[in-house]
Scaffold this motif. Structure first.
Motif, PDB file in Angstrom:
ATOM      1  N   GLU A  56     -24.360   6.910  -3.801  1.00 53.49           N
ATOM      2  CA  GLU A  56     -23.305   6.713  -4.805  1.00 53.49           C
ATOM      3  C   GLU A  56     -23.263   7.840  -5.841  1.00 53.49           C
ATOM      4  O   GLU A  56     -22.206   8.334  -6.175  1.00 53.49           O
ATOM      5  N   THR A  57     -24.436   8.249  -6.325  1.00 52.00           N
ATOM      6  CA  THR A  57     -24.476   9.344  -7.308  1.00 52.00           C
ATOM      7  C   THR A  57     -24.785  10.659  -6.591  1.00 52.00           C
ATOM      8  O   THR A  57     -25.295  10.654  -5.457  1.00 52.00           O
ATOM      9  N   GLU A  86     -27.162  12.645  -7.238  1.00 55.75           N
ATOM     10  CA  GLU A  86     -28.612  12.702  -7.030  1.00 55.75           C
ATOM     11  C   GLU A  86     -28.994  11.911  -5.772  1.00 55.75           C
ATOM     12  O   GLU A  86     -29.824  12.352  -4.985  1.00 55.75           O
ATOM     13  N   GLN A  87     -28.381  10.747  -5.620  1.00 57.89           N
ATOM     14  CA  GLN A  87     -28.677   9.913  -4.443  1.00 57.89           C
ATOM     15  C   GLN A  87     -28.234  10.629  -3.159  1.00 57.89           C
ATOM     16  O   GLN A  87     -28.933  10.590  -2.148  1.00 57.89           O
ATOM     17  N   ARG A  88     -27.065  11.240  -3.225  1.00 60.97           N
ATOM     18  CA  ARG A  88     -26.569  11.944  -2.031  1.00 60.97           C
ATOM     19  C   ARG A  88     -27.511  13.079  -1.638  1.00 60.97           C
ATOM     20  O   ARG A  88     -27.814  13.269  -0.471  1.00 60.97           O
TER      21      ARG A  88
END
Lengths: 208, 208
Positions: free
Chosen positions: B95-96, B98-100
């Motif tokens: 979703e963010t 950073e997560q990606r």
């Protein structure tokens, strides 16, 4: 049933000097794995919205491949059972003319029976290939590599079983009968090659 | 260990929608059967007067193929183990930014690991093919068909494992690394084809 043995035990049995399980039984097992891999593809296609239009076809394939898989597992035993009369026939005495005649008669019948089992393994595998072809076109693309492995196993097991037809028919005295059996095996090898070429290129075009 | 499962259970596991055992594990099992069939030929060659001059070579082959068979049986589990981190990576949130980024990093590593196991399966099978070639020339002729079935299984398992290399490398972002792995697999496919052609024609010339 030999299919109740573990993978490890079965591999151990193949490795040994004991005649069964041998190449014929291994082909029946590999054929069962081929049918099972097709079932995995079908099982991961049913219930998916994207593949709703092939739902019924996938369910029919699951029933057919399930039957073929179980028949192939049973053929591991049938192959072992056909070896016993053959082994007994080879052991018969051939000292008198009567004994030689009797041995030849018994051996001929045992060779015929021993060639029928790998021929049946081939027939079941070829049927499974028909369903693998449908799966390679209509099955879920996320498991398409498993359809590819399935058809590779099917062809190897089909060709492997044919070797077990030929080693028996080669020794048969009735050459007309032997050639009729060989012809059946050769036709199936050709059909299997055609299936494999079609299915494998369909799979590869989606993977690479 | 998955190789402690019966043939029937293993076929049942392949058939199911569960991700393991899948095509990779099936290739490891078929590779183990190929090595085992070679061992059968060697076991029926040792101790025979007619083959006394290859006695020592056969004994060496038995040790080598026994090791390869057992390593391939272990690779059934390794293949299953490599799937878990891959499955976890696919499930990570994206979703963010950073997560990606984190997901991409974890997935890339898991894809690499998941391609290493089928590559190792291919390496072991190729080694076994070297011994199958010796067996097709020097092994007892009464079980030559089993060397033939062995090489058919070896090639199917080798090519099948390559599909499991390609489905993973295809998704890797590091294309240089991916192509280096693909190149290794392609080289082994080519070598396997050469082994198969040589061994199978040696076998067929003795059977038909």
């Amino acid at each position: 049933m030999m299919s109740k043995n573990s993978i490890e035990e079965f591999a151990g049995g193949l490795s040994s000097a004991k005649p069964v399980p041998g190449g014929g039984g291994a082909c029946a097992a590999a054929g069962a794995f081929a049918a099972a891999l097709g079932m995995m593809v079908a099982n991961l296609t049913v219930g998916k919205k994207r593949y709703a239009d092939v739902e019924e076809e996938m369910k029919e394939i699951l029933v057919r491949l399930g039957g073929l898989r179980d028949q192939l597992l049973e053929l591991i035993d049938k192959d072992a059972e056909a070896f016993e009369p053959l082994s007994r026939a080879y052991g018969l005495p051939r000292e008198t003319p009567e004994q030689r005649e009797e041995k030849e008669r018994v051996l001929e019948a045992a060779l015929y029976e021993a060639s029928m089992v790998p021929l049946e393994i081939m027939e079941r595998i070829l049927e499974a290939m028909g369903d693998l072809e449908i799966l390679s076109k209509k099955g879920s693309r996320i498991v398409i590599s498993d359809a590819g492995v399935g058809v590779l196993f099917a062809q190897a097991a089909l060709d492997g079983a044919s070797l077990n037809v030929f080693i028996n028919t080669k020794l048969m005295k009735d050459r007309i009968k032997a050639q009729r059996i060989d012809k059946k095996a050769e036709d199936m090898i050709r059909q299997g090659q055609e299936y494999k070429d079609r299915i494998y290129s369909a799979v590869m075009s989606q993977i690479r």
